[in-house]
Design a protein around this motif. Structure first.
Motif, PDB file in Angstrom:
ATOM      1  N   ASP A 279       0.842  -1.195   0.000  1.00 43.45           N
ATOM      2  CA  ASP A 279       0.000   0.000   0.000  1.00 43.45           C
ATOM      3  C   ASP A 279       0.882   1.252   0.000  1.00 43.45           C
ATOM      4  O   ASP A 279       1.967   1.267   0.591  1.00 43.45           O
ATOM      5  CB  ASP A 279      -0.905   0.015   1.229  1.00 43.45           C
ATOM      6  N   VAL A 280       0.383   2.301  -0.649  1.00 41.62           N
ATOM      7  CA  VAL A 280       1.113   3.568  -0.721  1.00 41.62           C
ATOM      8  C   VAL A 280       0.161   4.698  -0.353  1.00 41.62           C
ATOM      9  O   VAL A 280      -0.940   4.805  -0.911  1.00 41.62           O
ATOM     10  CB  VAL A 280       1.702   3.818  -2.124  1.00 41.62           C
TER      11      VAL A 280
ATOM     12  N   ALA B 287       1.016   3.118  12.881  1.00 42.34           N
ATOM     13  CA  ALA B 287       0.029   2.302  12.173  1.00 42.34           C
ATOM     14  C   ALA B 287       0.461   2.046  10.731  1.00 42.34           C
ATOM     15  O   ALA B 287       0.329   0.925  10.215  1.00 42.34           O
ATOM     16  CB  ALA B 287      -1.340   2.981  12.211  1.00 42.34           C
ATOM     17  N   LEU B 288       0.976   3.069  10.073  1.00 42.90           N
ATOM     18  CA  LEU B 288       1.438   2.899   8.694  1.00 42.90           C
ATOM     19  C   LEU B 288       2.627   1.955   8.628  1.00 42.90           C
ATOM     20  O   LEU B 288       2.717   1.103   7.735  1.00 42.90           O
ATOM     21  CB  LEU B 288       1.809   4.266   8.096  1.00 42.90           C
TER      22      LEU B 288
ATOM     23  N   TRP C 209      -4.703   7.128  -1.658  1.00 43.66           N
ATOM     24  CA  TRP C 209      -4.320   5.866  -1.026  1.00 43.66           C
ATOM     25  C   TRP C 209      -4.392   4.764  -2.086  1.00 43.66           C
ATOM     26  O   TRP C 209      -5.451   4.466  -2.624  1.00 43.66           O
ATOM     27  CB  TRP C 209      -5.243   5.527   0.131  1.00 43.66           C
ATOM     28  N   TYR C 210      -3.232   4.171  -2.375  1.00 42.51           N
ATOM     29  CA  TYR C 210      -3.148   3.083  -3.344  1.00 42.51           C
ATOM     30  C   TYR C 210      -3.121   1.748  -2.602  1.00 42.51           C
ATOM     31  O   TYR C 210      -2.200   1.481  -1.828  1.00 42.51           O
ATOM     32  CB  TYR C 210      -1.886   3.209  -4.193  1.00 42.51           C
ATOM     33  N   LYS C 211      -4.128   0.928  -2.842  1.00 41.90           N
ATOM     34  CA  LYS C 211      -4.103  -0.429  -2.316  1.00 41.90           C
ATOM     35  C   LYS C 211      -3.209  -1.293  -3.199  1.00 41.90           C
ATOM     36  O   LYS C 211      -3.105  -1.090  -4.412  1.00 41.90           O
ATOM     37  CB  LYS C 211      -5.512  -1.027  -2.287  1.00 41.90           C
TER      38      LYS C 211
ATOM     39  N   LEU D  44      -6.594   7.965   8.606  1.00 45.44           N
ATOM     40  CA  LEU D  44      -5.418   7.277   8.101  1.00 45.44           C
ATOM     41  C   LEU D  44      -5.219   5.924   8.782  1.00 45.44           C
ATOM     42  O   LEU D  44      -4.845   4.944   8.118  1.00 45.44           O
ATOM     43  CB  LEU D  44      -4.185   8.160   8.299  1.00 45.44           C
ATOM     44  N   ILE D  45      -5.457   5.852  10.082  1.00 44.48           N
ATOM     45  CA  ILE D  45      -5.276   4.593  10.794  1.00 44.48           C
ATOM     46  C   ILE D  45      -6.274   3.543  10.295  1.00 44.48           C
ATOM     47  O   ILE D  45      -5.912   2.387  10.048  1.00 44.48           O
ATOM     48  CB  ILE D  45      -5.417   4.815  12.311  1.00 44.48           C
ATOM     49  N   ASP D  46      -7.539   3.937  10.137  1.00 43.38           N
ATOM     50  CA  ASP D  46      -8.554   3.005   9.635  1.00 43.38           C
ATOM     51  C   ASP D  46      -8.238   2.557   8.217  1.00 43.38           C
ATOM     52  O   ASP D  46      -8.438   1.389   7.864  1.00 43.38           O
ATOM     53  CB  ASP D  46      -9.940   3.654   9.680  1.00 43.38           C
ATOM     54  N   GLN D  47      -7.747   3.479   7.391  1.00 36.78           N
ATOM     55  CA  GLN D  47      -7.415   3.135   6.019  1.00 36.78           C
ATOM     56  C   GLN D  47      -6.267   2.117   5.979  1.00 36.78           C
ATOM     57  O   GLN D  47      -6.247   1.212   5.141  1.00 36.78           O
ATOM     58  CB  GLN D  47      -7.025   4.401   5.241  1.00 36.78           C
ATOM     59  N   ALA D  48      -5.301   2.277   6.883  1.00 31.45           N
ATOM     60  CA  ALA D  48      -4.166   1.355   6.903  1.00 31.45           C
ATOM     61  C   ALA D  48      -4.593  -0.047   7.333  1.00 31.45           C
ATOM     62  O   ALA D  48      -4.041  -1.044   6.852  1.00 31.45           O
ATOM     63  CB  ALA D  48      -3.090   1.885   7.848  1.00 31.45           C
ATOM     64  N   LYS D  49      -5.572  -0.135   8.220  1.00 34.03           N
ATOM     65  CA  LYS D  49      -5.987  -1.444   8.736  1.00 34.03           C
ATOM     66  C   LYS D  49      -6.941  -2.168   7.796  1.00 34.03           C
ATOM     67  O   LYS D  49      -7.075  -3.387   7.881  1.00 34.03           O
ATOM     68  CB  LYS D  49      -6.649  -1.263  10.104  1.00 34.03           C
TER      69      LYS D  49
END
Length: 685
Positions: free
Chosen positions: A593-594, A622-623, A659-661, A679-684
């Protein structure tokens, strides 16, 4: 048979001329000199930057594009790289045409540069010396002869802190400007009885009078045949005889007027399907342009309305609205409101027109481009300081505020120039609603685009306009009195805070001598304003010549004689982030992920998001835990590659958060107002 005869003729000509040239020249005499330059003399570990292969032919000679055309051969590059160093795909600038005896060649006149991204692994220690070798074989020709050459070039550099030289960075930006920009949407092509028909989406605002299509793969079209173009609405169509090597995908470079070039790909369809697609695309675009424009117009109004809470605009707007509470008549109140609105709308339309004009000329610029110039920042520091001291009571000027004579009636000219100033200084950032609207304005027809820019100015002026035209709102305003002088003094504080922010931006954009010179000009200007204030209090009539002399003359000297080139950066690269590069992004998002975001030092929204969300330790943890790479695009001083990327994603300025998956082509666009949980939710997930 004609093509075979051309090939035999050129082959014999090439062999003979090569032998003649080899006998006439020594081995050390090169018709093209080649050198390698990195964007930084001491690139940092873990970074990616461009490497330039500079090709300099002797006068009268030329080199060839990636597709040489009917004759010649393409460059052959053989890299020899040390461990821990990798090089991406080489990018070529758009070529020119050379027709000799009905044979079409794709060439470069004069010096040109090929760019390739070079990546250095994080594990390489600082101080390590690395040597890159490039073995290159190529063809060089003049109008009467050709000679194949080969040579090996070396470039040695030391891994360090990654500081950039501003002059070298400007040169790389000029080279990047000549690279074809990727076309976001795909085109279509069809073959109809030996005729190649191509349809490409191209806004009607872009001139295509001298267009030409250069195929990436040779023999897909007849190179020396005439290309017939037709530009209807937002669709560009082209017809020319087809070649023999066509597959299901056609790639090429479209070169337009004034050096604009676009890299495109087109998928194959049948002739009937192409006609239907062209007609449907034209009608759909024409019908939807105004619908999109209307939506963007209301978005621009809301975005402009939110700009009024910026610290450099809020004091001016507040005092202008309070000044309406004692207007002598409805007519005066409405005239003042209309004048303010006209000033704000005019500036937004003019800035939008400049942006559209520069982009039509091939320059990659976006919203707030003027704040990428240290000279503009310097002028704003002096101006905002003057406004702050005016609000603090050092001197009086009725154009911006009402001063101690706030209860006096003011003419519409002062309101007009207040609107002009407020609109100009309120454009450092795009905010909610505004970003998408301005991005749409850059791709819609010109008429629709100007309506959107006007909507931004209208939104900025809307509070003043409502108070001017709705008497009941004016009656709710506080009555004039001595408290207004105190309020004005308090409102000078945001202006001085704005000045400090501008000084900080200037420190990031230029060197210490330039910043010190601008502070000196500001102090001299303040001294002149102090003298003006003394005369105003003693003689009731201001004398402005000391201020003009002490401000404009030193400012003119500084802007013309003091270099604003920033000193090389000595700070260490952040290990948590990677500098934006398209090739690096493509490589990273295939593996993990980026999180990519674009920022600028003069963008208030960007700095707030970074302080409150991106730079929070829990977010970084988290990232890191989810192996998310954070990539940053710093747009402070402008960058054509970043501007093109922003345009591809429908934006004309910063901030932009993507946000690139892993393995997914299309990114998710995050909100422009971030929170740590976002950002934390997106990372998880």
């Amino acid at each position: 048979m004609k093509r075979f005869a051309h090939f035999i003729t050129w082959f014999v000509f090439l062999v003979c001329s090569s032998q003649i040239m080899a006998n006439e020249q020594g081995d050390d005499s090169r018709l093209i000199s080649i050198s390698l330059i990195t964007e930084s003399g001491n690139p940092s570990a873990g970074s990616t930057q461009d490497l330039a292969i500079i090709m300099t032919p002797k006068k009268g000679w030329h080199g060839y594009w990636i597709n040489p055309g009917d004759a010649g051969f393409p460059n052959n590059l053989n890299w020899q790289l040390p461990d821990g160093v990798s090089v991406g795909e080489v990018q070529y600038p758009a070529p020119s045409q050379l027709v000799v005896s009905d044979i079409m060649n794709y060439i470069y006149h004069g010096e040109y540069a090929l760019l390739a991204p070079i990546t250095i692994d994080k594990g390489i220690a600082a101080g390590t010396s690395l040597t890159i070798r490039l073995g290159m074989s190529y063809l060089v020709c003049d109008p009467s002869s050709c000679l194949p050459e080969q040579q090996t070039i070396e470039k040695t550099f030391t891994v360090g802190e990654g500081g950039l030289d501003q002059g070298l960075q400007n040169q790389f930006n000029q080279w990047r400007q000549k690279l074809p920009k990727p076309m976001d949407a795909k085109g279509q092509f069809a073959i109809d009885h030996g005729v190649f028909k191509l349809s490409l989406p191209l806004p009607s605002s872009m001139a295509a009078d001298d267009a030409h299509v250069y195929p990436i793969i040779n023999n897909t079209i007849v190179n020396n045949a005439k290309q017939i173009f037709r530009h209807e609405g937002d669709v560009l169509s082209m017809q020319t005889p087809s070649g023999e090597a066509l597959g299901d995908l056609f790639e090429g470079v479209l070169v337009l007027d004034k050096g604009i070039s676009l890299h495109f790909s087109a998928t194959k369809t049948d002739s009937a399907g192409l006609s239907v697609a062209m007609a449907g695309t034209t009608n759909a675009i024409n019908q939807s342009s105004w619908m999109i424009g209307i939506t963007a117009f209301f978005g621009a109004i809301l975005g402009g309305l939110l700009l009024n809470i910026m610290p450099c605009v809020f004091p001016i707007l507040s005092l202008k609205i309070l000044s309406l509470s004692h207007q002598g008549s409805e007519k005066n109140a409405r005239m003042g409101a209309v004048a303010y609105t006209l000033g704000a709308v005019l500036v937004c339309v003019l800035l939008g027109g400049v942006i559209l004009g520069l982009r039509a000329l091939g320059h990659q610029v976006g919203w707030a481009f003027q704040l990428q110039s240290p000279a503009v920042i310097a002028a704003l520091i002096v101006l905002m300081s003057a406004i702050g001291f005016n609000l603090a009571g050092l001197f009086e000027i009725g154009t911006l505020t009402s001063g101690s004579r706030l209860q006096d009636q003011k003419g519409p000219m002062g309101d007009f120039w207040t609107g002009v100033l407020a609109a100009f200084i309120a454009t450092p950032c795009t905010g909610p609603f505004m970003a998408t609207a301005l991005g749409a304005a850059l791709i819609l027809p010109i008429g629709v685009a100007f309506v959107i820019f006007a909507g931004l100015g209208f939104g900025m002026a809307l509070p003043f306009l409502l108070v001017g035209f709705v008497p009941s709102l004016r009656t709710r305003l506080p009555k004039p009195g001595g408290w207004m002088v105190t309020a004005r003094r308090i409102l000078s504080l945001p202006m001085f805070i704005t000045v400090l922010g501008l000084v900080w931006i200037l420190m990031r954009q230029s060197n210490n001598d330039y910043v010190l010179s601008i502070l000196m000009v500001t102090m001299l200007s303040t001294f002149g304003l102090w003298l003006t204030g003394l005369w105003q209090h003693s003689q009731h009539k201001g004398k402005w010549w000391p201020t003009i002399i002490l401000t404009l003359v030193p400012l003119f000297v500084v802007l013309n004689w003091v270099s604003d080139t920033p000193a090389p950066s000595n700070k260490n690269e952040q290990t948590e982030t990677v500098a934006f590069n398209q090739e690096t992004l493509n490589a990273l998002r295939a593996k993990q992920d980026v999180f990519l975001y674009f920022t600028a030092d003069w963008c208030l929204t960007c700095k707030v998001n970074e302080k409150t969300s991106i730079d929070r330790q829990e977010v970084k943890d988290a990232l890191k835990q989810q192996s998310v790479v954070t990539m940053v695009g710093d747009w402070t001083n402008g960058d054509s590659q970043m501007t093109a990327f922003l345009s591809e994603h429908g934006r004309s300025g910063v901030p932009l958060y993507l946000w690139y998956k892993k393995g997914v082509d299309q990114p998710r666009v995050l909100p422009q107002i971030l929170s740590p949980s976002t950002l934390i939710d997106q990372a998880k997930n």
